[in-house]
Design a protein around this motif. Structure first.
Motif, PDB file in Angstrom:
ATOM      1  N   ILE A 123      33.702  36.983  42.527  1.00  0.00           N
ATOM      2  CA  ILE A 123      33.789  38.119  41.610  1.00  0.00           C
ATOM      3  C   ILE A 123      35.131  38.118  40.880  1.00  0.00           C
ATOM      4  O   ILE A 123      35.191  38.274  39.656  1.00  0.00           O
ATOM      5  N   LEU A 124      36.218  37.928  41.625  1.00  0.00           N
ATOM      6  CA  LEU A 124      37.545  37.915  41.006  1.00  0.00           C
ATOM      7  C   LEU A 124      37.661  36.773  40.005  1.00  0.00           C
ATOM      8  O   LEU A 124      38.241  36.930  38.924  1.00  0.00           O
ATOM      9  N   ASN A 125      37.099  35.622  40.361  1.00  0.00           N
ATOM     10  CA  ASN A 125      37.147  34.465  39.470  1.00  0.00           C
ATOM     11  C   ASN A 125      36.427  34.755  38.157  1.00  0.00           C
ATOM     12  O   ASN A 125      36.911  34.394  37.076  1.00  0.00           O
ATOM     13  N   ARG A 126      35.273  35.407  38.241  1.00  0.00           N
ATOM     14  CA  ARG A 126      34.526  35.735  37.023  1.00  0.00           C
ATOM     15  C   ARG A 126      35.300  36.697  36.130  1.00  0.00           C
ATOM     16  O   ARG A 126      35.140  36.694  34.910  1.00  0.00           O
ATOM     17  N   GLU A 127      36.155  37.520  36.764  1.00  0.00           N
ATOM     18  CA  GLU A 127      36.958  38.467  35.990  1.00  0.00           C
ATOM     19  C   GLU A 127      38.281  37.849  35.530  1.00  0.00           C
ATOM     20  O   GLU A 127      39.098  38.528  34.910  1.00  0.00           O
ATOM     21  N   GLY A 128      38.486  36.570  35.865  1.00  0.00           N
ATOM     22  CA  GLY A 128      39.705  35.888  35.442  1.00  0.00           C
ATOM     23  C   GLY A 128      40.940  36.312  36.211  1.00  0.00           C
ATOM     24  O   GLY A 128      42.064  36.222  35.694  1.00  0.00           O
ATOM     25  N   ILE A 129      40.757  36.759  37.461  1.00  0.00           N
ATOM     26  CA  ILE A 129      41.868  37.255  38.277  1.00  0.00           C
ATOM     27  C   ILE A 129      42.209  36.232  39.360  1.00  0.00           C
ATOM     28  O   ILE A 129      41.343  35.811  40.128  1.00  0.00           O
ATOM     29  N   ASN A 130      43.470  35.822  39.416  1.00  0.00           N
ATOM     30  CA  ASN A 130      43.925  34.893  40.447  1.00  0.00           C
ATOM     31  C   ASN A 130      44.062  35.623  41.778  1.00  0.00           C
ATOM     32  O   ASN A 130      44.366  36.823  41.815  1.00  0.00           O
ATOM     33  N   PHE A 131      43.885  34.897  42.871  1.00  0.00           N
ATOM     34  CA  PHE A 131      43.933  35.556  44.174  1.00  0.00           C
ATOM     35  C   PHE A 131      44.313  34.574  45.274  1.00  0.00           C
ATOM     36  O   PHE A 131      44.122  33.363  45.160  1.00  0.00           O
ATOM     37  N   ASP A 132      44.866  35.128  46.348  1.00  0.00           N
ATOM     38  CA  ASP A 132      45.137  34.403  47.584  1.00  0.00           C
ATOM     39  C   ASP A 132      44.489  35.177  48.724  1.00  0.00           C
ATOM     40  O   ASP A 132      44.051  36.323  48.546  1.00  0.00           O
ATOM     41  N   VAL A 133      44.443  34.559  49.907  1.00  0.00           N
ATOM     42  CA  VAL A 133      43.778  35.172  51.052  1.00  0.00           C
ATOM     43  C   VAL A 133      44.720  35.179  52.251  1.00  0.00           C
ATOM     44  O   VAL A 133      45.307  34.146  52.594  1.00  0.00           O
ATOM     45  N   ALA A 134      44.863  36.342  52.886  1.00  0.00           N
ATOM     46  CA  ALA A 134      45.653  36.470  54.110  1.00  0.00           C
ATOM     47  C   ALA A 134      44.753  37.029  55.205  1.00  0.00           C
ATOM     48  O   ALA A 134      44.145  38.085  55.036  1.00  0.00           O
ATOM     49  N   SER A 135      44.671  36.310  56.316  1.00  0.00           N
ATOM     50  CA  SER A 135      43.818  36.736  57.428  1.00  0.00           C
ATOM     51  C   SER A 135      44.599  36.646  58.731  1.00  0.00           C
ATOM     52  O   SER A 135      45.358  35.700  58.947  1.00  0.00           O
ATOM     53  N   LEU A 136      44.399  37.628  59.602  1.00  0.00           N
ATOM     54  CA  LEU A 136      45.123  37.625  60.869  1.00  0.00           C
ATOM     55  C   LEU A 136      44.693  36.477  61.762  1.00  0.00           C
ATOM     56  O   LEU A 136      45.504  35.909  62.486  1.00  0.00           O
ATOM     57  N   TRP A 137      43.408  36.131  61.724  1.00  0.00           N
ATOM     58  CA  TRP A 137      42.973  34.971  62.497  1.00  0.00           C
ATOM     59  C   TRP A 137      41.735  34.352  61.875  1.00  0.00           C
ATOM     60  O   TRP A 137      41.036  34.984  61.091  1.00  0.00           O
ATOM     61  N   SER A 138      41.509  33.099  62.226  1.00  0.00           N
ATOM     62  CA  SER A 138      40.340  32.385  61.730  1.00  0.00           C
ATOM     63  C   SER A 138      39.910  31.357  62.763  1.00  0.00           C
ATOM     64  O   SER A 138      40.730  30.852  63.536  1.00  0.00           O
ATOM     65  N   THR A 139      38.621  31.057  62.771  1.00  0.00           N
ATOM     66  CA  THR A 139      38.108  30.013  63.653  1.00  0.00           C
ATOM     67  C   THR A 139      38.458  28.627  63.124  1.00  0.00           C
ATOM     68  O   THR A 139      38.207  27.628  63.797  1.00  0.00           O
ATOM     69  N   LYS A 140      39.021  28.573  61.928  1.00  0.00           N
ATOM     70  CA  LYS A 140      39.359  27.293  61.303  1.00  0.00           C
ATOM     71  C   LYS A 140      40.833  27.260  60.917  1.00  0.00           C
ATOM     72  O   LYS A 140      41.499  28.298  60.862  1.00  0.00           O
TER      73      LYS A 140
END
Length: 238
Positions: A123-140
């Motif tokens: 959705i953000l990409n379609r709106e032309g908005i750059n983004f990063d992701v921060a997560s407390l934990w991940s299985t990967k």
């Protein structure tokens, strides 16, 4: 601690003023987003930078806790409900897009399959908005997660940075004794202390009228204390 490690990873981005908006994943991601939002806002205020906006969206699964067992939807209907929320979420982000600024930081509690991150990223990409992701934990690992998403969604995650507090994790206790232990002693699940809950297929959560407001206030106080403690350890410039 996962939270401190995550803040350490994003510290350079904070100093650069990289993010203009914190986009928090409700419900489980609300308290993490509040902590990170407070840390970034404090740094920005002390360095003459406008604090980031904080916006929340309802990610993850549909909440059926108030639905009797006999009325629970089939897997097919549940998938339709998720698609309906996706459409509503897209409209919600479109309405907010002019206020999101140059770059968004998506904050969530955990990433397993990456479904929520994939949805909001598209959705953000379609709106032309750059983004990063921060997560407390991940299985990967962060690098593995980025590779998978880049392969599945071409040209959407190419410029995205992933920050993970604890990688290759089966689960995590992000708040440690600060909040989780405090709530555990009271016999209250972490999510009940947010004061909100998902609203069917709606794109944003709603006020949980059954929540103990005093408990919510106490949890928010613990969030402020945790944010201050991590901030002083990470940005106590001499």
């Amino acid at each position: 601690q996962d939270f401190a490690h995550l803040v350490e990873q994003i510290s350079e981005g904070i100093k650069e003023g990289r993010w203009t908006t914190i986009l928090g994943d409700d419900v489980s991601g609300r308290l993490p987003a509040l902590v990170i939002g407070k840390i970034i806002a404090r740094y920005n205020r002390e360095h003459g930078i406008n604090p980031p906006k904080r916006i929340f969206f309802a990610g993850g699964s549909i909440n059926y806790e108030d639905v009797p067992d006999e009325d629970l939807p089939s897997p097919e209907k549940n998938e339709q409900n998720i698609q309906e929320r996706q459409q509503k979420l897209e409209t919600y982000i479109q309405d907010q897009s002019k206020n999101l600024g140059d770059r968004v930081l998506i904050v969530t509690e955990h990433v397993v399959g990456g479904r929520t991150v994939r949805r909001i990223g598209k959705i953000l990409n379609r709106e032309g908005i750059n983004f990063d992701v921060a997560s407390l934990w991940s299985t990967k690992r962060a690098s593995t997660l980025k590779t998978i998403l880049e392969h599945e969604e071409h040209n959407i995650f190419d410029q995205t940075q992933f920050f993970i507090g604890q990688e290759n994790a089966g689960a995590s206790d992000p708040f440690g004794s600060h909040i989780s232990g405090f709530l555990y002693d009271l016999g209250v699940p972490l999510n009940e202390a947010t004061g909100i809950k998902k609203d069917g297929t709606g794109p944003v959560a709603k006020l949980n009228k059954e929540a103990d407001r005093d408990l919510v206030k106490l949890a928010r106080q613990k969030v402020r204390e945790m944010a201050d403690e991590i901030y002083l350890k990470s940005f106590n410039e001499k």
